[in-house]
Enzyme design. Structure first.
Site, short mmCIF file in Angstrom:
data_model
loop_
_atom_site.label_atom_id
_atom_site.label_comp_id
_atom_site.label_asym_id
_atom_site.label_seq_id
_atom_site.Cartn_x
_atom_site.Cartn_y
_atom_site.Cartn_z
CG ASP A 89 -8.84 -34.03 12.85
OD1 ASP A 89 -10.53 -33.54 12.71
OD2 ASP A 89 -8.38 -34.59 11.36
CE LYS A 107 -11.60 -31.72 8.53
NZ LYS A 107 -12.79 -33.10 8.83
CG ASN A 114 -4.66 -42.60 12.83
OD1 ASN A 114 -5.02 -42.71 13.05
ND2 ASN A 114 -5.14 -43.19 11.98
CG ASN A 125 -12.66 -43.37 13.42
OD1 ASN A 125 -12.14 -44.34 13.66
ND2 ASN A 125 -12.25 -42.27 13.21
CB CYS A 177 -15.71 -47.88 30.04
SG CYS A 177 -15.05 -49.83 29.32
CB CYS A 187 -18.87 -50.80 29.60
SG CYS A 187 -17.58 -51.10 31.45
CB CYS A 241 -21.78 -40.21 1.36
SG CYS A 241 -21.82 -38.43 1.55
CB CYS A 246 -15.67 -54.19 30.80
SG CYS A 246 -14.86 -53.41 29.48
P1 ATP Z 1 -16.99 -37.34 6.81
O1 ATP Z 1 -16.67 -38.39 7.57
O2 ATP Z 1 -18.52 -37.04 6.90
O3 ATP Z 1 -16.59 -36.79 5.59
P2 ATP Z 1 -15.48 -35.72 9.39
O4 ATP Z 1 -14.43 -37.17 8.55
O5 ATP Z 1 -15.48 -33.96 8.77
O6 ATP Z 1 -17.04 -35.79 8.39
P3 ATP Z 1 -16.67 -35.75 11.17
O7 ATP Z 1 -17.77 -36.48 12.02
O8 ATP Z 1 -17.50 -34.14 11.21
O9 ATP Z 1 -16.69 -35.65 10.15
O10 ATP Z 1 -15.39 -35.36 12.02
C1 ATP Z 1 -14.54 -36.60 12.75
C2 ATP Z 1 -13.32 -35.49 13.16
O11 ATP Z 1 -12.01 -36.51 14.20
C3 ATP Z 1 -12.41 -35.48 11.15
O12 ATP Z 1 -12.43 -34.81 11.08
C4 ATP Z 1 -11.56 -36.69 11.40
O13 ATP Z 1 -10.55 -36.23 10.75
C5 ATP Z 1 -11.61 -36.83 13.08
N1 ATP Z 1 -10.65 -38.33 13.39
C6 ATP Z 1 -10.85 -39.16 13.40
N2 ATP Z 1 -10.19 -40.39 13.11
C7 ATP Z 1 -9.38 -39.59 13.84
C8 ATP Z 1 -7.83 -40.25 14.91
N3 ATP Z 1 -7.91 -41.57 14.65
N4 ATP Z 1 -6.74 -39.29 14.28
C9 ATP Z 1 -7.34 -38.00 14.61
N5 ATP Z 1 -7.69 -37.29 14.16
C10 ATP Z 1 -9.52 -38.33 13.46
ZN ZN Z 2 -15.61 -50.92 29.99
#
Ligand code: ATP
Ligand code: ZN
Length: 291
Positions: free
Chosen positions: A67, A90, A113, A146, A188, A191, A212, A265
């Site tokens: 994370d 985290k 990331n 995301n 996947c 797909c 938000c 795909c």
């Molecule tokens: P909010 O977006 O509502 O503030 P959040 O970021 O904690 O809350 P969640 O859906 O609860 O969102 O958790 C998704 C988690 O995935 C987050 O802790 C975020 O930091 C992590 N995350 C997202 N994309 C990546 C990435 N590319 N690399 C590492 N961690 C990621």
């Molecule tokens: Zn696929």
């Protein structure tokens, strides 16, 4: 005397005796195998952190956590993290808590990331060699929020022919889903693109910056529970592992189905794996009965 025996069982010093009883009750062949398994989790938000705690309390062998974010006070409507952990990464905060709960779990934690070029090689190396004895991990869990991170995980797991599970909660916090992806056998992540992308919209709308999103510890807790229940079924080979399982909280509706892969795909490796799968019928896994 019977009551005495029963209460003795309940007060057994070994916190795992209740889990071991799954064998006696004919649910799993051997629960202790869980100690040999490694699960890699990306995202320690509302779903991933709870999923990690569940696996820790079930006695998983090893967790590899990713994370890039820090614990914020604004996250306290979620489960798991505590206010005194605000400001810590985290992964660091999670590692502390999880080791306090169960020091027997081996935990590797990376605060970066997974989508950047520099980190990608390290990330796929963790998938392919992060197991307890240097083998591939047993399962990868996507608990991110995301599109870019899901695409990165789809590519990494597709290239490595790694089984993984995807999870998510909707922006209004009213519904969620989990999905198991067997490269070549089931759809996947690319797909069946999410609706916004399929309809030619802006993919960034999937997670709108600056908007938000709502979040509820209830919905996220339910989805984490579904995710780890299916993880246990997959690892310990009991029951039916779900392909796609939705949760719609307003109507208590749980849609459950399999999604076949798309022969067109856009992810080339997915199409290649579909050919491999179709040409090797003996390699076909037994389909869960409920699909
Ligand atoms: P909010 O977006 O509502 O503030 P959040 O970021 O904690 O809350 P969640 O859906 O609860 O969102 O958790 C998704 C988690 O995935 C987050 O802790 C975020 O930091 C992590 N995350 C997202 N994309 C990546 C990435 N590319 N690399 C590492 N961690 C990621
Ligand atoms: Zn696929």
């Amino acid at each position: 005397q019977k009551i005495q025996e029963m209460s003795q069982e309940v007060h057994d010093d070994n916190p795992y005796s209740r889990l071991m009883a799954l064998k006696r009750m004919g649910v799993v062949e051997n629960y202790t195998e869980i100690r040999n398994f490694t699960v890699l989790i990306v995202g320690l938000g509302g779903i991933g952190s709870v999923a990690a705690e569940m696996l820790t309390r079930c006695g998983i062998g090893k967790l590899i956590l990713f994370d890039y974010d820090k614990v914020e006070l604004a996250n306290m409507n979620r489960l798991f993290f505590r206010p005194d952990q605000a400001g810590l990464s985290k992964v660091e905060a999670a590692k502390q808590t999880l080791l306090e709960i169960n020091p027997d779990v081996e935990i590797d934690a990376f605060s970066y990331n997974i989508c950047t070029m520099d980190n990608y090689d390290h990330f796929i190396q963790q998938i392919s060699t992060g197991g307890k004895n240097g083998e591939a991990v047993n399962l990868v869990l996507a608990c991110v929020d995301n599109y870019a991170a899901r695409i990165t995980m789809n590519r990494a797991c597709g290239d490595l022919n790694q089984v993984w599970m995807e999870s998510g909660v909707s922006e209004d916090a009213m519904s969620g889903h989990i999905q198991t992806i067997y490269p070549g056998e089931t759809a996947c992540f690319e797909c069946a693109p999410p609706y916004v992308v399929a309809s030619g919209g802006d993919e960034h709308e999937i997670k709108r910056e600056g908007v938000c999103a709502a979040s509820l510890p209830t919905t996220m807790g339910v989805v984490a529970g579904l995710l780890i229940q299916n993880t246990l079924k997959y690892l310990l080979r009991f029951g039916n592992v779900t392909y796609y399982l939705g949760y719609s909280s307003k109507t208590d509706y749980f849609p459950n189905y399999m999604m076949s892969p798309n022969p067109e795909c856009p992810f080339r490796r997915c199409v290649e794996m579909q050919k491999v799968y179709n040409e090797n019928p003996e390699k076909k896994r037994v389909k869960p009965e409920n699909t």
